[in-house]
Design an enzyme around this catalytic site. Structure first.
Site, PDB file in Angstrom:
ATOM      1  N   ILE A   1      21.269  -7.435 -21.692  1.00  0.00           N
ATOM      2  CA  ILE A   1      21.239  -7.229 -20.368  1.00  0.00           C
ATOM      3  C   ILE A   1      19.875  -7.787 -19.861  1.00  0.00           C
ATOM      4  O   ILE A   1      18.871  -6.857 -19.687  1.00  0.00           O
ATOM      5  CB  ILE A   1      21.332  -5.781 -20.025  1.00  0.00           C
ATOM      6  CG1 ILE A   1      22.832  -5.316 -20.756  1.00  0.00           C
ATOM      7  CG2 ILE A   1      21.439  -5.416 -18.476  1.00  0.00           C
ATOM      8  CD1 ILE A   1      23.243  -4.203 -20.587  1.00  0.00           C
ATOM      9  N   HIS A   2      19.776  -9.180 -19.560  1.00  0.00           N
ATOM     10  CA  HIS A   2      18.371  -9.595 -19.322  1.00  0.00           C
ATOM     11  C   HIS A   2      17.688  -9.178 -17.996  1.00  0.00           C
ATOM     12  O   HIS A   2      16.405  -8.575 -18.213  1.00  0.00           O
ATOM     13  CB  HIS A   2      18.832 -11.256 -18.776  1.00  0.00           C
ATOM     14  CG  HIS A   2      19.553 -11.860 -19.676  1.00  0.00           C
ATOM     15  ND1 HIS A   2      19.284 -12.496 -20.762  1.00  0.00           N
ATOM     16  CD2 HIS A   2      20.835 -12.254 -19.717  1.00  0.00           C
ATOM     17  CE1 HIS A   2      20.126 -13.177 -21.519  1.00  0.00           C
ATOM     18  NE2 HIS A   2      21.298 -13.127 -20.734  1.00  0.00           N
ATOM     19  N   ASP A   3      18.358  -8.861 -16.936  1.00  0.00           N
ATOM     20  CA  ASP A   3      17.570  -8.455 -15.621  1.00  0.00           C
ATOM     21  C   ASP A   3      16.921  -7.064 -16.000  1.00  0.00           C
ATOM     22  O   ASP A   3      15.861  -6.763 -15.171  1.00  0.00           O
ATOM     23  CB  ASP A   3      18.610  -8.458 -14.461  1.00  0.00           C
ATOM     24  CG  ASP A   3      18.934  -9.845 -14.323  1.00  0.00           C
ATOM     25  OD1 ASP A   3      18.112 -11.105 -14.460  1.00  0.00           O
ATOM     26  OD2 ASP A   3      19.854 -10.346 -13.694  1.00  0.00           O
TER      27      ASP A   3
END
Length: 322
Positions: free
Chosen positions: A240-242
């Protein structure tokens, strides 16, 4: 408590939804507004998604601003699920919430100019077009920006949109080059670190079980737009990069990084390629910190805990009404 004042510049996007929801559940942060850019999907879809996310979180007080529909120079590219467009009402309920009339770039300029004495932070989790436009039009706004915490780039990891580029940089490499050359402190969250924290089906089930309607909706988004890749990551789960940008603001001790200057290739076949100068080989000052490691368990626990606050708030409302 002195809250950090932030703007979230975004192109929602599932990961963006997680980051926005995490920020809104964190009393340490004051979200001044959501500036939206075309990226994962076209601008009208990113705007609709941003409004749905705020409505889901019960935060219609946070304004949404429409920004640049496309990149400064290059031909428009979209994310993996662009053809789907905005999130369906089955995934996120419809809302009457609409963007403000002010343009996102004007909002960034106004907010930064008003913050010279106490500069704000921008969490950049989409293409950097809005921020670059603000800096090009009015370079003085840099004085009102303490730092930009940006999800973008790939230095030791290969890209995910192309073999050489991460999507947010690839979508507008000219904007990324402008931002990294503006003399503002940047905390960069490249794929190198976001790939280190993988959320499994068990973690997503935890969101659903503890996060109330918000947790269930985010769980549905994460399973509908699955990003697991055992061949690449070597184990189950997906990033979940952001949300890492928000986690860094809340608990920077979970992360480690190195100072560097960042540059971006803006033309040719490898446009969007990011490079890190750790050793002063270029003339650009080392104004960035490139995050290269994360406490995976700590990050997952932090995001899970913040999302659980939505479930606690829902239970409290039911008890108060009963």
């Amino acid at each position: 408590m002195n809250r950090q004042r932030i703007i979230i510049d975004t192109d929602p996007g599932v990961d963006d939804a997680a980051a926005i929801l995490m920020a809104l559940a964190s009393p340490e942060l004051e979200v001044l507004g959501i500036s939206v850019v075309g990226g994962n999907v076209p601008l009208q879809a990113t705007l609709a998604n941003a409004c749905k996310i705020l409505a889901l979180a019960g935060r219609p007080d946070v304004p949404v601003f429409a920004g640049a529909p496309g990149p400064l120079v290059r031909q428009q590219v979209y994310g993996k699920y662009a053809a789907i467009g905005a999130f369906s009402d089955a995934l996120l309920p419809s809302t009457d919430l609409r963007p403000a009339h002010e343009h996102a770039v004007d909002f960034i300029i106004r907010s930064a100019r008003a913050a010279i004495a106490e500069p704000i932070t921008i969490c950049a989790i989409g293409p950097l077009t809005n921020i670059a436009l603000a800096l090009v039009q009015h370079p003085d706004v840099a004085k009102g920006i303490a730092r930009i915490v940006a999800m973008g780039g790939a230095f030791t990891a290969l890209g995910h949109r192309t073999p050489w580029a991460e999507f947010n940089v690839y979508a507008d490499p000219h904007a990324a080059e402008i931002v990294h050359g503006a003399g503002i402190e940047v905390v960069a969250m490249p794929l190198d670190v976001t790939f280190q924290a993988l959320f499994t089906a068990e973690h997503i089930a935890g969101f659903r079980n503890t996060g109330g309607a918000v947790g269930r909706a985010l769980g549905d988004l994460l399973t509908t737009y699955d990003r697991s890749d055992i061949a690449r990551f070597g184990r189950p789960g997906g990033p979940i990069h952001d949300a890492m940008t928000i986690a860094w603001l809340l608990q920077p001790e979970l992360f480690k990084g190195r100072p560097a200057a960042i540059g971006v290739q803006v033309t040719g076949q490898t446009a969007g390629y990011s490079y890190a100068d750790y050793h002063g080989k270029t003339e650009r000052a080392a104004r960035a910190t490139i995050i290269d490691s994360v406490d995976e368990a700590g990050f997952i626990a932090l995001l899970s805990q913040r999302l659980s606050r939505y479930g606690q708030a829902g239970e409290a409302a039911v008890e108060a009404g009963g």
